[in-house]
Design an enzyme around this catalytic site. Structure first.
Site, mmCIF file in Angstrom:
data_model
loop_
_atom_site.group_PDB
_atom_site.id
_atom_site.type_symbol
_atom_site.label_atom_id
_atom_site.label_comp_id
_atom_site.label_asym_id
_atom_site.label_seq_id
_atom_site.Cartn_x
_atom_site.Cartn_y
_atom_site.Cartn_z
ATOM 1 N N ASP A 479 0.791 -1.174 0.345
ATOM 2 C CA ASP A 479 -0.502 0.118 0.075
ATOM 3 C C ASP A 479 0.498 1.181 -0.005
ATOM 4 O O ASP A 479 1.657 1.603 0.066
ATOM 5 C CB ASP A 479 -0.951 0.213 1.333
ATOM 6 C CG ASP A 479 -2.172 0.618 1.135
ATOM 7 O OD1 ASP A 479 -2.298 1.387 0.079
ATOM 8 O OD2 ASP A 479 -3.265 0.348 1.944
ATOM 9 N N ASP A 549 -10.934 1.780 -3.103
ATOM 10 C CA ASP A 549 -11.651 1.620 -1.611
ATOM 11 C C ASP A 549 -13.322 1.736 -2.061
ATOM 12 O O ASP A 549 -13.372 1.000 -0.940
ATOM 13 C CB ASP A 549 -10.396 2.335 -0.513
ATOM 14 C CG ASP A 549 -9.469 1.726 0.089
ATOM 15 O OD1 ASP A 549 -9.507 0.388 -0.163
ATOM 16 O OD2 ASP A 549 -8.936 2.352 0.610
HETATM 17 C C1 DGJ Z 1 -5.756 1.492 2.097
HETATM 18 C C2 DGJ Z 1 -6.081 0.271 1.166
HETATM 19 O O1 DGJ Z 1 -6.661 0.977 -0.162
HETATM 20 C C3 DGJ Z 1 -7.351 0.175 1.716
HETATM 21 O O2 DGJ Z 1 -7.163 -1.433 1.856
HETATM 22 C C4 DGJ Z 1 -6.106 -0.583 3.584
HETATM 23 O O3 DGJ Z 1 -5.600 -1.685 3.189
HETATM 24 C C5 DGJ Z 1 -6.084 0.608 4.176
HETATM 25 N N1 DGJ Z 1 -4.840 1.151 3.416
HETATM 26 C C6 DGJ Z 1 -5.250 0.288 5.118
HETATM 27 O O4 DGJ Z 1 -4.575 1.122 6.005
#
Ligand code: DGJ
Length: 764
Positions: A479, A549
């Site tokens: 990430d 997300d």
């Molecule tokens: C952003 C990501 O897009 C999410 O899926 C998740 O992993 C969060 N970060 C975790 O902090």
């Protein structure tokens, strides 16, 4: 692993062919054509009598391009009207130059002339490479243009290698990878914009004279602004199944810029590459700058064909480990966020096992002790297991998963650091900051300076040490939850601060290379606050990306539709999640959510214990069905039937296996159009001469009239089918399989209903 060995093998074969490569010498003063073909496309350049490399043609394959040598252009060259293949600042060029250099003596001009070219054919005879050597007329300053043609995929790539042979440093101002002049009567540009939760929103506009630019100045996010890709429709708006389209995507996750410069002669000059924004790059004598690759294609059959070319290319050379089936994933994030312990995670693993999910991924929150990662406020950088939450460590969990038949994955964000962390205390000099200025945080975090080799080592070691937590880890979600602003590097000297943007991405890619060398088998997902890293630079090292997300199935129709215009479904993480959705608050039935997730690389993003018993059983069945057909989604051809942006209120798409023997049709009702409205979809991509047996998936009580029948591809594509989808959030998935019985149409007619009469018209 297989993929790595394959890459090595390829390189050896390429080297052998290199020995027998064709060197094209030029008789000075004579014009000469350089042609690069794929199965159906030609790219034609001309070296003119003064040695200037001109672009002449990009489109359907020409049988004989030689008339270009005599074709007269009825406009004077007086005003710099000629289409250079890689335009420079200098000579008569006044457009956005692909190359702009300040030479060691302060000269701002560069005039490139053809020196020679080489061709190499790859071992499988599918990829041919053309390297054109150009040299400045005044300075020992050279550029290699490297084109690759992928025969079966009808796709090309291009990049430049810029060599400073001068006695002093030169400064690169523009150093694009790609330049393409296009001539048409009108240009319609489709491109992709959005932020986290609205990634890859599609917009189309007709270009007017002047320059339209899409770009990123965010350093490490390619998608949260604009994606580095486009579809350009010629002579009319973009159509799915018709019209001329040029599509392109830049393989670079750092700052990029793609310019569409419509000049006063009606020519559209496209340049694409690293963004010159605050990025003057100094090249020392004998140093070479290699630009990222641009992938591009053309189709006279619309966006659908152009997308399929890009997907085919990606599954050949643009994506890591392209031939492997992607597993069904349960990711812990939306289910538990930071709030878990071993018991909760074991329950999640149990839930995954019970449904037939193949991979459990432990997301954020598992690390940090002095600064426990219990929220986004602390702990980033301290990659040790949090002893309170997970006293048994990662290995115990991973083994538990294994004992349940589920593989184990883990989340990291190694380029970042929270101010509240041991790492920030230990290495303040590693943080991206402009000396003497405030260092702004975003999501409570700072970025580590990837231009610094020590930081690169740290990021590599982080990956390495996390993988050492258990030899059962087989998946890593990587990430990156902020972009970069207020730049500055304690590592780079003052006169090279403007290298920051480029060297950050290069530093990151160096780390990826090292990781891939050591861990060829690990699945790595690219994530950056959702789909911030959806680009072919990143995909070279990753098996998939986290698309967004926003897991709301309605929003996903738009996000995934946009994403798959350029990037293939095999890499498109699509997860079923809770309702009401955490972003949109929409409540959408489980079947619709499941059907939408099945159009990509299927996964889940919730506590499975929250599923009602009514929901769990059909989902388990749908997962089993997905596993049986996922090869069609992941390796087949995508045919978009109706765009979610269409006013009809439907979204429909198909995947068809390469041999056209199996297909999947998905239809979603996104809007209510009245109680008497019905819908009919003409299918696409099938074999008209084959009869397909139709079966509905993910429905306990199929009621569709065609269920279990054999219907000819011809009928399905010409007349279509009419699923009974009138209400918002209704959806249907059909599986079509070439019928085995080889029955003739009249027999099939009898088979379907005893009372049916098949009427034959006379054949002419
Ligand atoms: C952003 C990501 O897009 C999410 O899926 C998740 O992993 C969060 N970060 C975790 O902090």
């Amino acid at each position: 692993m297989a993929n790595n060995n394959m890459m090595k093998k390829k390189m050896v074969c390429l080297a052998i062919v290199f020995l027998s490569m064709g060197l094209v010498a030029r008789v000075s003063g004579e014009n000469e054509l350089i042609v690069l073909n794929t199965e159906n496309l030609s790219l034609v350049m001309e070296v003119d009598d003064r040695g200037v490399l001109l672009h002449r043609y990009f489109g359907k394959r020409l049988q004989d391009p030689s008339p270009f040598l005599s074709k007269t252009l009825y406009r004077t060259d007086e005003y710099g009207t000629r289409n250079e293949a890689y335009s420079t600042m200098g000579g008569k060029n006044f457009r956005e130059p692909a190359l702009r250099v300040t030479h060691h003596d302060g000269d701002l001009n560069t005039e490139l002339r053809y020196a020679r070219s080489e061709r190499m054919i790859d071992h499988d005879k599918n990829r041919s490479e053309l390297v054109i050597h150009l040299e400045d007329t005044k300075h020992p300053f050279r550029v290699k243009l490297v084109y690759r043609a992928y025969r079966a995929e009808d796709t090309f790539t291009m990049h430049a290698e810029i060599e400073n042979g001068e006695e002093g440093e030169v400064v690169l101002g523009n150093y694009y990878s790609f330049y393409l002049p296009v001539e048409a009567r009108g240009y319609w540009l489709t491109h992709f914009h959005g932020i986290a939760t609205t990634e890859m929103s599609v917009v189309e506009a007709r270009l007017t004279p002047g320059m339209k630019t899409i770009q990123s100045r965010k350093g490490l996010r390619s998608t949260h602004s604009e994606n580095p890709s486009f579809l350009l429709s010629l002579d009319g708006p973009l159509r799915e199944n018709g019209g001329e389209v040029i599509a392109g995507a830049l393989a670079w996750g750092g700052n990029y810029r793609i310019n569409f410069d419509l000049d006063e002669f009606g020519t559209l000059n496209i340049s694409a590459g690293i963004n010159p924004y605050a990025s003057e790059y100094r090249l020392s004598p004998e140093e070479t700058f290699v630009t990222p690759e641009m992938v591009f294609t053309y189709s006279a059959r619309g966006a659908g064909d152009a997308s399929r070319n890009l997907h085919d290319w990606a599954r050949k050379d643009g994506l890591y480990d392209p031939a492997a089936i992607r597993p069904v994933v349960l990711n812990s994030w939306e289910g538990v966020y930071f709030d878990f312990d071993e018991k909760v995670l074991r329950e999640m693993i149990d839930g995954a096992a019970a449904l037939g999910i193949e991979m459990f991924v432990l997301d954020d929150g598992w690390f940090g002790n002095n600064y426990p990662r219990n929220s986004a406020a602390a702990g980033l950088g301290d990659w040790q297991v949090n002893k309170d939450k997970l006293p048994g460590g990662i290995d115990a969990l991973a083994r538990y998963a294994e004992s349940k038949g589920v593989k184990f994955g883990i989340w990291i964000e190694p380029e970042m650091v929270n101010p509240r962390s041991d790492l920030a205390n230990r290495h303040p000099e590693w943080i991206v900051k402009a000396g003497g200025r405030e260092v702004p945080t975003r999501r409570n975090q700072w970025v580590l300076d990837m231009t610094n080799p020590e930081v690169q080592d740290f990021v590599f070691d982080t990956f390495d040490s996390v993988l050492k937590l258990s030899d059962r880890i087989s998946y890593v979600k990587w990430d990156a939850n902020r972009h970069i602003e207020s730049v500055g590097s304690a590592w780079l000297p003052p006169e090279r601060q403007s290298h920051f943007w480029v060297d950050y991405t290069r530093g990151l890619y160096k780390v990826y290379e090292r990781i891939r060398e050591k861990y060829p088998d690990i699945i790595i997902q690219a994530c950056s606050s959702g789909g911030g890293r959806v680009d072919y630079g990143s995909l070279k090292y990753h098996q998939d990306f986290w698309t967004s997300d926003n897991t709301d199935a309605f929003s996903r129709a738009f996000i995934q539709y946009g994403t798959n215009l350029v990037y293939p479904a095999i890499a498109t993480g699509a997860h079923f999640s809770h309702v009401p959705n955490r972003h949109t608050r929409r409540i959408i039935p489980a079947k619709f959510r499941m059907d939408m997730a099945m159009t990509g690389r299927l996964g889940f993003e919730m506590k499975l214990a929250d599923l009602t018993s009514d929901e769990a059983a059909p989902i388990k069945k749908a997962i089993a069905q997905y596993k049986q057909v996922r090869d069609i989604i992941q390796f087949g051809d995508l045919y978009r039937i109706v765009s979610p942006y269409d006013e009809s209120g439907y979204y429909a798409l198909m995947y068809v296996s390469k041999d056209k023997k199996r297909a999947l049709f998905f239809a979603f009702c996104l809007d209510y159009k009245g109680y008497l409205s019905t819908v009919n979809f003409k299918l696409n991509g099938l074999d008209g001469d084959t009869s397909y047996r139709i079966r509905e998936l993910n429905n306990e009580k199929p009621a569709f009239w065609a269920e279990g029948r054999n219907i000819d591809g011809d009928f399905l594509m010409k007349e279509g089918i009419n699923p009974n989808l009138q209400n918002i959030y209704q959806s249907m998935v059909l599986y079509l399989e070439a019928s085995q019985d080889g029955s003739k149409p009249e027999e099939k007619g009898k088979q379907q209903t005893s009372t049916a009469t098949v009427i034959h018209t006379e054949e002419f």
